[in-house]
Design a protein around this motif. Structure first.
Motif, PDB file in Angstrom:
ATOM      1  N   GLN A   1       8.118 -25.318   2.070  1.00 57.70           N
ATOM      2  CA  GLN A   1       7.974 -26.219   3.049  1.00 57.70           C
ATOM      3  C   GLN A   1       9.178 -27.194   3.328  1.00 57.70           C
ATOM      4  OE1 GLN A   1       4.623 -27.844   0.985  1.00 57.70           O
ATOM      5  NE2 GLN A   1       3.328 -26.748   2.359  1.00 57.70           N
ATOM      6  N   VAL A   2       9.816 -26.854   4.296  1.00 62.32           N
ATOM      7  CA  VAL A   2      11.338 -27.723   4.519  1.00 62.32           C
ATOM      8  C   VAL A   2      11.292 -28.855   5.493  1.00 62.32           C
ATOM      9  CG1 VAL A   2      13.632 -27.209   4.991  1.00 62.32           C
ATOM     10  CG2 VAL A   2      12.162 -25.184   3.790  1.00 62.32           C
ATOM     11  N   THR A   3      11.786 -29.801   5.139  1.00 65.07           N
ATOM     12  CA  THR A   3      12.237 -30.904   6.033  1.00 65.07           C
ATOM     13  C   THR A   3      13.545 -31.117   6.138  1.00 65.07           C
ATOM     14  OG1 THR A   3      10.024 -32.006   5.289  1.00 65.07           O
ATOM     15  CG2 THR A   3      11.565 -33.241   6.757  1.00 65.07           C
ATOM     16  N   LEU A   4      14.186 -30.910   7.177  1.00 70.49           N
ATOM     17  CA  LEU A   4      15.494 -30.984   7.594  1.00 70.49           C
ATOM     18  C   LEU A   4      15.787 -32.435   8.511  1.00 70.49           C
ATOM     19  CD1 LEU A   4      18.871 -29.888   7.857  1.00 70.49           C
ATOM     20  CD2 LEU A   4      17.762 -28.978   9.900  1.00 70.49           C
ATOM     21  N   LYS A   5      16.625 -33.354   7.840  1.00 71.72           N
ATOM     22  CA  LYS A   5      17.115 -34.291   8.790  1.00 71.72           C
ATOM     23  C   LYS A   5      18.664 -34.157   8.992  1.00 71.72           C
ATOM     24  CE  LYS A   5      13.676 -37.296   7.161  1.00 71.72           C
ATOM     25  NZ  LYS A   5      13.437 -38.456   6.154  1.00 71.72           N
ATOM     26  N   THR A   6      19.179 -34.441  10.255  1.00 72.13           N
ATOM     27  CA  THR A   6      20.447 -34.281  10.142  1.00 72.13           C
ATOM     28  C   THR A   6      21.396 -34.906  11.448  1.00 72.13           C
ATOM     29  OG1 THR A   6      22.405 -32.739  10.106  1.00 72.13           O
ATOM     30  CG2 THR A   6      20.392 -32.114  11.473  1.00 72.13           C
ATOM     31  N   LYS A   7      22.359 -35.612  11.494  1.00 73.15           N
ATOM     32  CA  LYS A   7      23.154 -36.079  12.590  1.00 73.15           C
ATOM     33  C   LYS A   7      24.534 -35.948  12.549  1.00 73.15           C
ATOM     34  CE  LYS A   7      23.945 -40.494  13.187  1.00 73.15           C
ATOM     35  NZ  LYS A   7      25.273 -40.626  13.988  1.00 73.15           N
ATOM     36  N   GLN A   8      25.105 -35.728  13.536  1.00 76.68           N
ATOM     37  CA  GLN A   8      26.737 -35.697  13.508  1.00 76.68           C
ATOM     38  C   GLN A   8      27.136 -37.019  13.797  1.00 76.68           C
ATOM     39  OE1 GLN A   8      26.487 -32.571  16.561  1.00 76.68           O
ATOM     40  NE2 GLN A   8      27.636 -31.199  15.131  1.00 76.68           N
TER      41      GLN A   8
ATOM     42  N   ILE B   1      18.196 -32.258   3.156  1.00 77.12           N
ATOM     43  CA  ILE B   1      17.260 -31.008   3.515  1.00 77.12           C
ATOM     44  C   ILE B   1      16.222 -31.428   1.927  1.00 77.12           C
ATOM     45  CG2 ILE B   1      16.949 -28.798   3.258  1.00 77.12           C
ATOM     46  CD1 ILE B   1      19.176 -28.052   4.666  1.00 77.12           C
ATOM     47  N   ALA B   2      14.840 -31.357   2.364  1.00 73.35           N
ATOM     48  CA  ALA B   2      14.019 -31.544   1.269  1.00 73.35           C
ATOM     49  C   ALA B   2      13.240 -30.258   1.198  1.00 73.35           C
ATOM     50  CB  ALA B   2      13.161 -32.643   1.489  1.00 73.35           C
ATOM     51  N   VAL B   3      13.081 -29.532   0.156  1.00 69.32           N
ATOM     52  CA  VAL B   3      12.489 -28.239   0.118  1.00 69.32           C
ATOM     53  C   VAL B   3      11.497 -28.630  -0.908  1.00 69.32           C
ATOM     54  CG1 VAL B   3      12.592 -26.127  -0.898  1.00 69.32           C
ATOM     55  CG2 VAL B   3      14.521 -27.083   0.348  1.00 69.32           C
ATOM     56  N   ARG B   4      10.138 -28.305  -0.493  1.00 67.77           N
ATOM     57  CA  ARG B   4       8.856 -28.794  -1.111  1.00 67.77           C
ATOM     58  C   ARG B   4       8.027 -27.512  -1.735  1.00 67.77           C
ATOM     59  NH1 ARG B   4       9.262 -33.009   2.130  1.00 67.77           N
ATOM     60  NH2 ARG B   4       9.862 -35.045   0.717  1.00 67.77           N
ATOM     61  N   ASN B   5       7.596 -27.414  -2.644  1.00 70.05           N
ATOM     62  CA  ASN B   5       6.455 -26.417  -3.313  1.00 70.05           C
ATOM     63  C   ASN B   5       7.081 -24.793  -3.070  1.00 70.05           C
ATOM     64  OD1 ASN B   5       4.868 -28.574  -3.857  1.00 70.05           O
ATOM     65  ND2 ASN B   5       4.112 -28.528  -1.649  1.00 70.05           N
ATOM     66  N   LEU B   6       8.176 -24.820  -3.709  1.00 71.84           N
ATOM     67  CA  LEU B   6       8.831 -23.213  -3.370  1.00 71.84           C
ATOM     68  C   LEU B   6       7.983 -22.256  -4.017  1.00 71.84           C
ATOM     69  CD1 LEU B   6      11.804 -22.466  -3.012  1.00 71.84           C
ATOM     70  CD2 LEU B   6      12.088 -22.254  -5.389  1.00 71.84           C
ATOM     71  N   PHE B   7       7.942 -21.074  -3.102  1.00 72.09           N
ATOM     72  CA  PHE B   7       6.978 -20.071  -3.357  1.00 72.09           C
ATOM     73  C   PHE B   7       5.411 -20.522  -3.137  1.00 72.09           C
ATOM     74  CE2 PHE B   7      10.596 -18.697  -6.158  1.00 72.09           C
ATOM     75  CZ  PHE B   7      11.149 -18.041  -5.143  1.00 72.09           C
ATOM     76  N   TYR B   8       5.363 -21.665  -2.598  1.00 73.51           N
ATOM     77  CA  TYR B   8       3.726 -21.856  -2.253  1.00 73.51           C
ATOM     78  C   TYR B   8       3.125 -20.972  -1.693  1.00 73.51           C
ATOM     79  CZ  TYR B   8       4.037 -22.706   2.668  1.00 73.51           C
ATOM     80  OH  TYR B   8       3.929 -22.709   3.983  1.00 73.51           O
TER      81      TYR B   8
END
Ligand code: ADP
Ligand code: MG
Length: 619
Positions: free
Chosen positions: A109-116, A146-153
């Motif tokens: 479960q990935v949350t991406l936050k980004t700004k140029q 980038i937050a990666v939660r619960n890898l291989f959930y």
């Protein structure tokens, strides 16, 4: 007949492909930090929970992504880094396949936050199992998080096969250290479960090495700096006396990318030949710069091997650069570094026995046995012995017929042949009759004693190893650590990586008799108690040996890991001393009370019986 070949559904194909790039939390950490480096970040923060199993977050101040790019970046083979095949031969970025984010998003479960920089608003994207859940504009500082939660959930089988936190954390540390070493011009922070582990300011390579591998390395580093037409070699090697018993601190980078190469390692090791003891490994952190066109990095993304245009040239240059550096710093081969480390024990042999030590030794098995044999709790093994005696009649008659040089080959200890048991028992049988005329001599690291059937030759250090090992295992099995509280707690500090490892296994060490608490300073610990038979002053060395061992184990929580730790401890704790006859006797008594007296825990022979008849044959 119906057709049975079907295209895999997308999500399944994705998960399978992801498995090649992301095997464990450490692979995700590597990919995410490399992306941040590629994005030109000057500051990168890694935040972990539960060794990355729960959360891996990487926050950078790099160039960020536009809303479209942010969405695109999760597509397979989406990359900004190459556009035509020729680019592949001039690669200067870490990534170029465009697979990492797609793979991670397929299995977490990935949350991406980004700004140029030039934009006022940034982008938020939430994605799970490759499905975009949310995409919206948000306020965000320049850069990407980038937050990666619960890898291989969503791939339970994979999640199930993740190793203990200690092991996964160790893999992450390895990746982190490699990238941080290659980029001293980038500031890094690293926290695990809310505790800061590293805070690395921008600095030069040497400062970065010391911050990562421990400041005690300071006096041991020799710079290497060679420039040739074909390649440039720079970095540091450790002085010969800093060589370690494990491979821990050996790093090659080619064009700032960490690689493993036994071929190049050989070039460096041979340059150290004659300067360091066998079975020790020189320290090196070396950066090779080669025209990218001469290096093939197009190997599998997770592999760390490279191919060169001409390996032999690289080998020769590297080897002479190291020799030159060693020479320049006057590390002359006149000192004999090849001295067998066992020699140290000889010194220990000369150290007179203190009265305190004598008292400790008198607590040994035999001493107790002699003084308590009339008492109820005396352990009687006569039943066992009776059985063994019967077997002995079947096996033993063969032995005396053999000449001394043809004494039976000792089988490996794990085979535990009855015959060996019998020899041990025969030995035990005759000596503990305690004949007054029985000789007990301590000679050159051996105990020599006489039996009815011959001469018993015991390797003193190995005997101690076996005895200590069994004592420790027994305590572990009974979950009864025997801790000796220290009057004055010792403050020990480790390099950051080791400190992190250690903090993960404190409770396991407690079961072995170590009472250790995190210390006042970062990366330091307070040792409040140690297993009761650790020789005084050796606490830190033994702890270090335990940690060294930990690094080789796939975590300490399992049985094998613990056993290996016990073996290491026993090896270190077995320090032979000169002893009077009664103590030699008591030691032999304790040895034969062991469940496996013939061999050390790692399979070396502890004693041999030189059969009387065989000795007669000899003369
Ligand atoms: P690769 O790195 O091989 O190009 P990835 O899947 O790792 O593939 O990333 C895909 C693309 O997403 C990158 O090419 C880059 O343009 C963009 N990207 C990923 N991470 C970041 C980041 N931290 N900052 C800026 N752009 C990023
Ligand atoms: Mg990448």
């Amino acid at each position: 007949m119906s057709d049975i070949v079907k295209l895999l559904p997308d999500h399944l194909a994705n998960q399978i492909a992801a498995g090649e790039v992301i095997q464990r939390p450490a692979s995700a950490v590597k990919e995410l930090i490399e992306n941040a480096v590629d994005a030109g970040a000057t500051s990168i923060q890694l935040v972990l929970k539960d060794a990355g199993k729960e959360l891996i977050q990487v926050i950078d101040n790099g160039k960020g992504m536009s809303a479209t790019d942010a969405r695109m970046s999760f597509e397979r083979h989406a990359t900004s880094k190459i556009t035509k095949i020729e680019d592949l031969f001039q690669i200067r970025t870490k990534g170029f396949r465009g697979e990492a984010l797609a793979s991670i998003a397929a299995v977490a479960q990935v949350t991406l936050k980004t700004k140029q920089k030039e934009e006022t608003l940034g982008t938020l994207i939430e994605i799970e199992s490759s499905n975009v859940i949310k995409q919206e504009p948000i306020a965000h500082q320049e850069g990407t998080s980038i937050a990666v939660r619960n890898l291989f959930y969503n791939v339970p089988a994979r999640r199930h096969f993740l190793k203990s936190n200690t092991t996964e954390l160790k893999h992450i540390l390895d990746e982190f250290i490699r990238i941080a070493l290659a980029h001293p011009d980038i500031a890094f922070k690293f926290s695990h479960n809310g505790v800061e582990q590293y805070n690395l300011p921008v600095g030069n390579l040497k400062q970065r090495i010391l911050a990562l591998l421990g400041s005690n390395m300071d006096k041991h580093l020799i710079p290497v700096d060679e420039d040739t037409e074909v390649l440039q070699i720079k970095g540091y090697i450790g002085k010969p006396q800093a060589a370690t018993r494990t491979r821990g601190n050996q790093f090659f980078f080619i064009n700032n990318r960490f690689i493993k190469s036994s071929y190049l390692n050989h070039a460096v090791s041979t340059a150290f030949e004659g300067l360091i003891a066998k079975e020790t490994y020189p320290i090196y952190i070396l950066f090779l710069e080669i025209d990218p066109a001469r290096v093939d990095v197009n190997v599998h993304p997770t592999k760390q091997e490279v191919k060169f245009d001409d390996e032999r040239i690289v080998y020769a240059y590297l080897q002479s650069a190291i020799k030159f550096a060693l020479n320049k710093f006057n590390v002359a081969p006149s000192i004999d570094f090849t001295l067998d480390p066992d020699i140290q024990h000889l010194e220990a042999l000369r150290v007179p026995l203190s009265t305190q030590k004598q008292e400790e030794l008198s607590k040994g098995y035999l001493y107790q046995k002699f003084t308590q044999s009339g008492q109820a709790h005396f352990i009687d093994r006569s039943d066992e012995r009776q059985q063994w005696k019967q077997q002995m009649n079947t096996f033993f008659p063969e032995l005396p017929q053999q000449g001394l040089e043809r004494l039976p080959e000792m089988p490996r200890y794990d085979e535990q042949p009855a015959q060996l048991k019998l020899m041990a028992d025969a030995a035990e049988d005759s000596w503990d009759k305690g004949s007054e005329h029985q000789a007990f001599i301590q000679w050159n690291g051996f105990i020599v004693t006489t039996l009815k059937s011959g001469v018993l030759l015991i390797h003193l250090k190995r005997a101690l190893e076996r005895i200590i090992y069994e004592r420790l295992s027994e305590r572990l099995a009974l979950n009864k650590p025997v801790t000796q509280q220290l009057l004055f707690p010792i403050e020990v500090s480790f390099n950051p990586a080791d400190a992190l490892l250690l903090s993960e296994v404190l409770s396991d060490l407690f079961a072995l008799g170590f009472d250790i608490k995190p210390g006042a300073e970062l990366h330091s610990f307070q040792v409040l108690g140690v297993p009761s038979d650790i020789p005084g002053g050796q606490e830190q060395q033994i702890l270090e040996a335990v940690i060294d061992q930990l690094k080789h184990e796939s975590g300490m929580l399992d049985e094998t890991g613990r056993k290996a730790i016990l073996r290491t401890m026993a090896k270190r704790m077995a320090v032979p001393q000169t002893m009077p006859k009664e103590q030699l006797q008591s030691l032999v008594g304790e040895l034969f009370a062991c469940t496996q007296a013939q061999y050390t825990p790692d399979g070396q022979l502890v004693f041999r019986v030189l059969d009387k008849d065989a000795l007669f044959d000899l003369l």
